[in-house]
Write a protein that holds these residues in place. Structure first.
Motif, PDB file in Angstrom:
ATOM      1  N   ASN A   1       0.848  -1.204   0.000  1.00  0.00           N
ATOM      2  CA  ASN A   1       0.000   0.000   0.000  1.00  0.00           C
ATOM      3  C   ASN A   1       0.877   1.246   0.000  1.00  0.00           C
ATOM      4  N   GLY A   2       0.230   2.413  -0.096  1.00  0.00           N
ATOM      5  CA  GLY A   2       0.965   3.659  -0.190  1.00  0.00           C
ATOM      6  C   GLY A   2       1.600   4.098   1.125  1.00  0.00           C
ATOM      7  N   LEU A   3       0.914   3.815   2.237  1.00  0.00           N
ATOM      8  CA  LEU A   3       1.502   4.171   3.536  1.00  0.00           C
ATOM      9  C   LEU A   3       2.804   3.395   3.748  1.00  0.00           C
TER      10      LEU A   3
ATOM     11  N   LEU B   1       5.711   4.927   1.864  1.00  0.00           N
ATOM     12  CA  LEU B   1       6.325   6.063   2.562  1.00  0.00           C
ATOM     13  C   LEU B   1       7.194   5.584   3.729  1.00  0.00           C
TER      14      LEU B   1
ATOM     15  N   THR C   1      -2.280  18.051   3.851  1.00  0.00           N
ATOM     16  CA  THR C   1      -2.121  16.771   3.153  1.00  0.00           C
ATOM     17  C   THR C   1      -3.017  15.734   3.810  1.00  0.00           C
TER      18      THR C   1
ATOM     19  N   ALA D   1      -1.749  10.289   6.008  1.00  0.00           N
ATOM     20  CA  ALA D   1      -0.765   9.220   5.777  1.00  0.00           C
ATOM     21  C   ALA D   1       0.655   9.775   5.682  1.00  0.00           C
ATOM     22  N   THR D   2       0.793  10.960   5.106  1.00  0.00           N
ATOM     23  CA  THR D   2       2.127  11.549   4.949  1.00  0.00           C
ATOM     24  C   THR D   2       2.782  11.730   6.318  1.00  0.00           C
TER      25      THR D   2
ATOM     26  N   VAL E   1       4.241  16.566  -1.170  1.00  0.00           N
ATOM     27  CA  VAL E   1       3.117  15.770  -1.682  1.00  0.00           C
ATOM     28  C   VAL E   1       2.622  16.441  -2.960  1.00  0.00           C
TER      29      VAL E   1
ATOM     30  N   ASP F   1       5.651  12.094  -1.964  1.00  0.00           N
ATOM     31  CA  ASP F   1       4.380  11.382  -1.824  1.00  0.00           C
ATOM     32  C   ASP F   1       3.589  11.643  -3.107  1.00  0.00           C
TER      33      ASP F   1
ATOM     34  N   ALA G   1       1.114   9.675  -4.243  1.00  0.00           N
ATOM     35  CA  ALA G   1      -0.060   8.793  -4.194  1.00  0.00           C
ATOM     36  C   ALA G   1      -1.223   9.290  -5.048  1.00  0.00           C
TER      37      ALA G   1
ATOM     38  N   TYR H   1      -4.343   2.321  -4.287  1.00  0.00           N
ATOM     39  CA  TYR H   1      -5.683   2.255  -3.691  1.00  0.00           C
ATOM     40  C   TYR H   1      -6.714   2.394  -4.829  1.00  0.00           C
TER      41      TYR H   1
ATOM     42  N   LYS I   1      -7.402   5.746  -6.666  1.00  0.00           N
ATOM     43  CA  LYS I   1      -6.317   6.564  -7.237  1.00  0.00           C
ATOM     44  C   LYS I   1      -6.360   6.510  -8.764  1.00  0.00           C
TER      45      LYS I   1
ATOM     46  N   GLY J   1      -2.581  -1.614  -2.875  1.00  0.00           N
ATOM     47  CA  GLY J   1      -1.313  -1.791  -3.575  1.00  0.00           C
ATOM     48  C   GLY J   1      -0.493  -0.534  -3.434  1.00  0.00           C
TER      49      GLY J   1
END
Ligand SMILES: *Cc1c(COP(=O)(O)O)cnc(C)c1O
Length: 366
Positions: A58-60, A63, A84, A87-88, A130, A156, A158, A182, A185, A193
């Motif tokens: 995943n995106g988290l 990072l 933002t 998650a960032t 971001v 970031d 995402a 996600y 997105k 993913g």
């Protein structure tokens, strides 16, 4: 009802191709990493103009593992946007470092490079811009500050699949670039993913080892890694969708252009696109001081909108421990009260004019 986003329509448009790709993985008997993930990584790296891509859960995690690959940890500071998705910030906290928020340029809503230098301290290790809403952050001054202070740059991205900064696709401006796939997105899987892209072989190698229990060779563990692997089923779906990404981004661009033309007299503050920016239009975000009333009337009229994001990270209970007052970051607070995201997606067509008519009627424009 005009939905904010229609994920099912995106699937149905590519149903035959996606079903074939999924069946291929099911038939292969190979369900973790393997050839499908390798192929997607190679294709995503090429698309991003990067030497390496590593698929993640995943995106988290992208990072978090990017920061871990750079050895960021307790005692370190990471400069993040005040405006933002949380998650960032959470990624910085997850590695034990301190997020140091910097306010946005109010015209682009992205981190304001002119404010970054003042936030740099001897503990700063990373700048983490971001590309919010798919609008590229102003990378040249950010990279310049990083060079001057010996800092790494983690992006970031995402929301920015296919966005371009000064003509160059987002994917390798900084040291390492973090992606989410996600479902909502611009390049979305049918589940979770993520990935990183980078031109630095050392960072790609470290993330690759970290994502798989710190292991390069089965049962040999070099570092304390995690389980954060891109699923081959999702990789197969992403390969199908990647072939359509540019066409779908063009359609988002057409929706944005129609909104701009149709809403220019609406009294709303419309997105500002600097001349160096080629946004991916993940979101089309307008501003209005009477946002809540506007959103309620649009809901009544059957137009689905969302707010990205209603509560900025520094005002979340999760960050109460930082002791920041709402007005310590007044721009983040103000944007959270005024932004509204219009319906957006490549499968929108006939709904565009209706959205524009409702907005103009409700906001009292001609
Ligand atoms: C979606 C998103 C993330 C997190 O991605 P997940 O895959 O949901 O973990 C991080 N940052 C931004 C700006 C996002 O929009």
């Amino acid at each position: 009802m005009i939905p904010f986003l229609d994920l099912r329509a995106a699937y149905l448009e590519l149903k035959t191709e996606i079903d074939t790709a999924v069946a291929r993985v099911l038939d292969s008997g190979w369900y973790i990493l393997g050839p499908e993930v390798d192929a997607f990584e190679a294709e995503w790296a090429v698309y991003c103009g990067a030497d390496h891509a590593v698929g993640l859960a995943n995106g988290l995690d992208a990072l978090i593992l990017a920061l871990r690959a750079l050895d960021v940890g307790p005692g370190d500071e990471v400069i993040v946007p005040s405006n933002t998705y949380i998650a960032t910030w959470l990624a910085v906290s997850a590695v034990g470092a301190m997020p140091v928020p910097v306010e946005p340029d109010p015209t682009t809503h992205n981190i304001d490079p002119a404010r970054i230098a003042d936030a740099v301290t001897p503990r700063t290790r990373v700048l983490l811009p971001v590309h919010l809403y798919g609008q590229p952050a102003d990378m040249d001054p950010i990279l310049e500050i990083a060079r001057a202070h010996g800092l790494a740059v983690v992006e970031d991205a995402a929301q920015a699949h296919g966005a371009r900064y000064k003509g160059q696709t987002i994917g390798a401006h900084g040291d390492i670039v973090c992606w989410s796939f996600y479902p909502g997105k611009n390049l979305g899987a049918l589940g979770d993913g993520g990935a990183v892209t980078t031109n630095r072989a050392d960072l790609a190698d470290r993330v690759r080892v970290l994502r798989n229990y710190g292991s390069r060779e089965k049962y040999v563990n070099e570092v304390q890694g995690v389980n954060s692997r891109l699923d081959p089923l999702q990789a197969a779906v992403l390969r199908v969708k990647l072939a359509h990404l540019d066409a779908w981004t063009d359609r988002r661009r057409a929706v944005a252009a129609a909104y701009h033309a149709g809403l220019v007299d609406s009294g709303l503050i419309l997105p500002h696109v600097p001349d160096w920016a080629d946004p991916a239009w993940h979101l089309y975000v307008v501003r209005n001081p009477a946002r809540d009333a506007l959103q309620a009337r649009l809901t009544d009229a059957g137009v689905g909108t969302l707010i990205h994001y209603p509560i900025p990270p520094h005002m979340q209970a999760a960050y109460a421990g930082m002791g920041l007052a709402p007005d310590d970051l007044p721009l983040a607070r103000q944007l959270a009260g005024e932004v509204l995201s219009l319906p957006m997606g490549p499968q929108m067509a006939k709904e565009i004019d209706k959205v524009i008519q409702h907005f103009n009627k409700i906001s009292g424009a001609r």
